[in-house]
Design an enzyme around this catalytic site. Sequence first.
Site, mmCIF file in Angstrom:
data_model
loop_
_atom_site.group_PDB
_atom_site.id
_atom_site.type_symbol
_atom_site.label_atom_id
_atom_site.label_comp_id
_atom_site.label_asym_id
_atom_site.label_seq_id
_atom_site.Cartn_x
_atom_site.Cartn_y
_atom_site.Cartn_z
ATOM 1 N N CYS A 1 0.852 -1.190 0.000
ATOM 2 C CA CYS A 1 0.000 0.000 0.000
ATOM 3 C C CYS A 1 0.894 1.249 0.000
ATOM 4 O O CYS A 1 1.668 1.443 -0.934
ATOM 5 C CB CYS A 1 -0.927 -0.099 1.215
ATOM 6 N N ASP B 1 -8.139 -2.527 -8.435
ATOM 7 C CA ASP B 1 -7.725 -1.582 -7.399
ATOM 8 C C ASP B 1 -8.371 -0.228 -7.675
ATOM 9 O O ASP B 1 -8.089 0.410 -8.701
ATOM 10 C CB ASP B 1 -6.198 -1.463 -7.405
ATOM 11 N N HIS C 1 -7.406 -3.723 -4.221
ATOM 12 C CA HIS C 1 -6.337 -3.187 -3.391
ATOM 13 C C HIS C 1 -6.254 -4.018 -2.106
ATOM 14 O O HIS C 1 -7.254 -4.446 -1.563
ATOM 15 C CB HIS C 1 -6.625 -1.720 -3.053
#
Length: 299
Positions: free
Chosen positions: A172, A235, A268
Site C-alpha cells: 500500500c 484496485d 487493493h
Amino acid sequence: MTVLIRPEGPVADDFRPSRRSLAGLGAGVVFTGYAVAALAQDAMPITTDSVGLETGTVSYPSADGFDLPAYVARPEGEGPFPVVIVVSEIFGLHAYIQDVARRLAKAGYAAVAPAFFVRVEDPAPLADMQRIQAIVAAAGYEQVMGDIAATLEWASGQLWANTDKVGITGFCWGGKVVWQAAARFAAIDAGVAWYGRLAPPANATPEQRTAGAPFPVDLAGDLKGVVIGNYGSADGGIPNDTVAAMQAALEAAGATESGIKLYPDAPHGFHADYRASYRAAEAADGWARLLALFEAKLK
C-alpha cells in the site's frame, strides 16, 4: 471496519511474541494487534510462529535524531543473513507487518520493519481514518528515506546481518516507498512493491502532486536494483493505465528485469489477510514471486 480501497486511505487475534527476544531489546512496546481501522470481523489472518527465530523490537537513531523503533525477525544463529526492510501500509507496525517479517525470517532473511509514523502517533490502534491520514501525511519523503538510511546503517553494525545483500518490500503506502527507496539507495539489490501508488491521481491538485513526489513513474530510470510489482486490476485507487504507464517507463529505461504483474479482478490490499480484500490465491502467487526474486538476488 473500513474497507481500504486506496493506498493512502478511503475518499482479533493479537500477535504472539517470541519466546526469545533479540539482544538489545529496548525500544518502546509496539502495538501487537491488527489495525483497528481495517480488521475484518470474519478475518482469519495467517499467523507465523517464532520457532527457530530471534524476534523483538529495537531502536536506533534516524537522520533527524529521532529514536526509531523497529520490529526485527531473523533466523537463529550467527548468520550473516541477507537483510529485507519491510515497509508498512498506512496502519503502521501492527500484527500483520510483524507476521510478514517472521515469514521472511522463516525463509532465511533478517527482516527489519521500521515504525515510520510514530513520531506523530501510532496509527495501528486508531479507528479514525482522518486522523490516520493526517499521521501518514506527516511522514514526508525525506523523513522516510532518512529512516531507511538509518535502518541500513544500523543493520550494517549487526554481526548477523549481511548488508551486501539487501531487499525491500512494502504494501500500500509502503509499495510506493519500495520504488522510491530502490531509486535512491544503491545498497538495495531487489524490491517487491505491493499495490503502491505509481503516479499522481488524474484529479490531483498541484499541491498533492508536489506532496506525493517523487512518483515511481518518474523514477524508472533511476532504479539501482530490480523491482517487481504485484498489483490488482480492480484496485480502486491505482488505475490500470498508471500500471501500464509504469511498465512502459521501465521498458523505456531498459529495466528489463523489473516489471509489474497485474492480477485480474484483484482489489487493493489483496495480500492483507486480516482484511476483507484478501485474496488467498493472488497473495500466494505474489509471495512466490517475492521469494523467487529474493532467492535470485540476495542469496
